[in-house]
Design a protein around this motif. Sequence first.
Motif, short mmCIF file in Angstrom:
data_model
loop_
_atom_site.label_atom_id
_atom_site.label_comp_id
_atom_site.label_asym_id
_atom_site.label_seq_id
_atom_site.Cartn_x
_atom_site.Cartn_y
_atom_site.Cartn_z
N LEU A 325 63.81 45.06 -36.40
CA LEU A 325 62.48 45.13 -38.05
C LEU A 325 61.57 44.01 -38.75
O LEU A 325 61.23 44.54 -39.46
CB LEU A 325 63.72 46.49 -38.67
CG LEU A 325 64.24 47.58 -37.92
CD1 LEU A 325 64.93 48.07 -39.04
CD2 LEU A 325 63.12 48.72 -37.70
N GLY A 326 62.17 43.04 -38.54
CA GLY A 326 61.74 41.83 -38.98
C GLY A 326 62.78 41.21 -40.35
O GLY A 326 61.68 40.19 -41.02
N LEU B 54 61.37 37.90 -30.26
CA LEU B 54 62.04 38.16 -30.35
C LEU B 54 62.73 37.38 -29.69
O LEU B 54 63.87 36.69 -29.54
CB LEU B 54 63.10 39.43 -30.27
CG LEU B 54 62.74 40.63 -30.76
CD1 LEU B 54 63.59 42.16 -30.52
CD2 LEU B 54 64.33 40.36 -32.35
N ASP B 78 59.52 36.04 -37.76
CA ASP B 78 59.99 37.36 -37.85
C ASP B 78 59.28 38.06 -39.50
O ASP B 78 59.15 39.61 -38.96
CB ASP B 78 61.21 37.22 -38.66
CG ASP B 78 62.36 36.28 -37.85
OD1 ASP B 78 62.31 37.08 -37.20
OD2 ASP B 78 63.15 35.75 -38.62
N ARG B 79 58.69 37.65 -40.29
CA ARG B 79 58.18 38.03 -40.39
C ARG B 79 56.27 38.91 -40.33
O ARG B 79 56.22 40.32 -40.93
CB ARG B 79 57.15 37.53 -42.33
CG ARG B 79 56.38 37.71 -43.26
CD ARG B 79 57.02 39.53 -43.42
NE ARG B 79 57.69 38.65 -44.57
CZ ARG B 79 57.66 38.04 -45.96
NH1 ARG B 79 56.01 37.94 -46.87
NH2 ARG B 79 58.93 38.33 -46.28
N ARG B 81 56.56 40.00 -37.28
CA ARG B 81 57.06 40.80 -36.42
C ARG B 81 57.00 42.28 -37.30
O ARG B 81 57.20 43.61 -37.18
CB ARG B 81 58.72 41.26 -35.90
CG ARG B 81 59.37 41.89 -34.56
CD ARG B 81 59.98 41.72 -34.53
NE ARG B 81 60.66 40.72 -35.30
CZ ARG B 81 61.74 39.84 -34.77
NH1 ARG B 81 60.59 38.84 -34.33
NH2 ARG B 81 62.18 39.31 -35.82
N ALA B 82 57.73 42.05 -38.32
CA ALA B 82 57.97 42.99 -39.72
C ALA B 82 56.23 43.35 -40.12
O ALA B 82 56.27 45.73 -40.80
CB ALA B 82 58.91 42.37 -41.07
N CYS B 87 59.39 48.56 -33.43
CA CYS B 87 60.20 48.63 -32.74
C CYS B 87 60.58 49.77 -32.61
O CYS B 87 61.40 50.59 -33.64
CB CYS B 87 61.47 47.70 -32.61
SG CYS B 87 60.37 46.20 -32.48
N PHE B 110 61.01 44.80 -44.99
CA PHE B 110 61.81 42.75 -44.25
C PHE B 110 59.70 42.15 -44.16
O PHE B 110 59.38 41.36 -43.50
CB PHE B 110 61.67 42.61 -43.30
CG PHE B 110 63.18 43.19 -43.21
CD1 PHE B 110 64.17 42.39 -44.54
CD2 PHE B 110 63.69 44.43 -41.86
CE1 PHE B 110 65.43 43.42 -44.23
CE2 PHE B 110 65.14 44.50 -42.88
CZ PHE B 110 65.30 44.25 -42.98
#
Lengths: 417, 216
Positions: A325-326, B54, B78-79, B81-82, B87, B110
Amino acid sequence: MRLSRIVTRNLRRRPLATVLTSFSVALGVALFSTVGAVRRASEEGFQRSAAICDLVVGPKGSSLELVLNSLYHMGQSQGNIPFSVLQSLNERPGVEWTIPSAVGDSYRGYRVVGVTDELFSRAGLSVQNGESFSFSTEDLIRERTEGHHDGHEVTPAVIGSLVAKDLSLGAEFFPSHNLREEGGAEEHHDSPTKVIGELAATGTPMDRAIFIPLSDFYAIDGHKPTKESSAGGTRDPLGLSSIFLRTKPGFHHIRIWRDLNDRLDTQAARPADQVRKLFEIIGGVDRALRLVAALVMAVALIGVLVAIYNTMGARKKEFAILRALGAGRQTVLAMVVAESAGLAAFGGLMGLFFAGAGTWAASGYLQTQTGVLVSAIPGLSELQLLLGVIIVGGLAGLVPALSAYRTEAAKHLASTN
Amino acid sequence: MIRLSQVRKTFQREGVALPVLSIDELQILAGERVALVGASGSGKTTLLNLVSGLVLPESGSIEIDGTDICQLSEHARDRFRADNCGCMFQSFHLLDGFSALENIELGASFTGRKPDREHVLELLESLGLSDRAEHYPSQLSVGQQARVALARALVNRPKVVLADEPTGALDPQTSDSIFDLLLTTAENESITVICATHNESLASRLDRTLRVEDWK
């Protein structure tokens, strides 16, 4: 959703584990905090009383016993010193003031102390209800010089705040001729005593004493001189149990202290030193108790680590989902550390509550026994303890947190429920 | 647009490198809805994980709207992706201790943006979950769980939804309805969809079907 809310939710998901783990932390914190609070309050209470005077003058013997008996109303009197000591001290240029006192009687376990009225002003004792009696050291010396003791028909008494639980203003009673806690035996029926004043609470042993004028103390039948006692010495009923003494600034203190200790019939003890010695003696027990409490706390914090670490295997998927989810690895790490710190904080707060409740429950008994008032409200040191527990709790969480940090999201997302 | 160039991905198993994907060039247009089909273990999930950042390939580049996610730091990825990816998983992967509403809000936790409670409530309503907002996953039917998972994937208004067998655990009727919701929302909001599935019938409803076996 904030991280704090996620952490709270995670802790609430496992209520039994959360409560039990926190409870073990609470026990350690409560024990540690209570031992510390009682020790601190006792030492502060004793030091407050010790600050009344520079020296306590009494008969030869144990200095500690002299101080405990005269300032803290504990133990047995070691006997008397000749009245002439008071006279000679009052004539010494280095003496700022003296307060004579005589003990030997009690009422329901409360000491009846013969004093002069200077005690109230010198010791910072204020009359809360009623009034004080008027009888100064000067009056005492004059009476003695003139060879009479003008006791009142009914002895006026000013009582400490704790005594007020058993005696009210205006109440009459007969002191007993002993210092035993149970009281009762050998009541002085010749000396009815009436409460004319009640002192404000001080949180010191002064709160559990009954003060009467020294002239009345000497006028009590059993305190009058007999053939055997008139020879003087430590059993002289017209002597003094102790003298509280304040010296003038400068070299006087050491000279007076040395002169009094050089005499064959007196000693001078420094109350502050004796209190320090006393707490050094009991300090070993105190340290042992605190060590046990610290070990309980350490075991509890290891318990926090183990409790969280044991859930790591089952929570890999949860971390993987959050990563998908990040959430960054650092976020997952922070979450687990915060959970651990949260458990420690919850336990710490619970422990302070237990300590407060326990101290509150025991404070009445402690105050009756020692006169020392122990506060149930957490102080700065308790808050520092709580902060320390939270930090150590957070550090303990680093071990499982690193395991969470290393979770490979893709690997754990691939597996099905 | 999503663009994969010269992407090579291998897994190590017992010291042996096993090639999983070897994609010379793949482009997916913005708003395009693509099905990934192939046998189990063929690399569908790996491709989704590559696009979400990921996992990283040994070589090559993966661009999403001009950003090569392989060049980003892990934190930035990560940021990214958020902010850009939603997903959805076969077994939904809802968190047990969180209500439906909270599970959806987790999806928006996030991004660094302020939470938009109104948008979450709109999503709940559009997916027919308004009366289930405070229910926990164990109190929801499988279909409702799937809708919560879909809402969570959409809550950030992502550029791309990566769905890994999103209806694999559902009966045909529920599967169709969830898929309808996904496609309708994607069409309305121009969201790119990459959906890994074994279901040829569902795959046929998408704009394009990619066979993962072609990239071995």
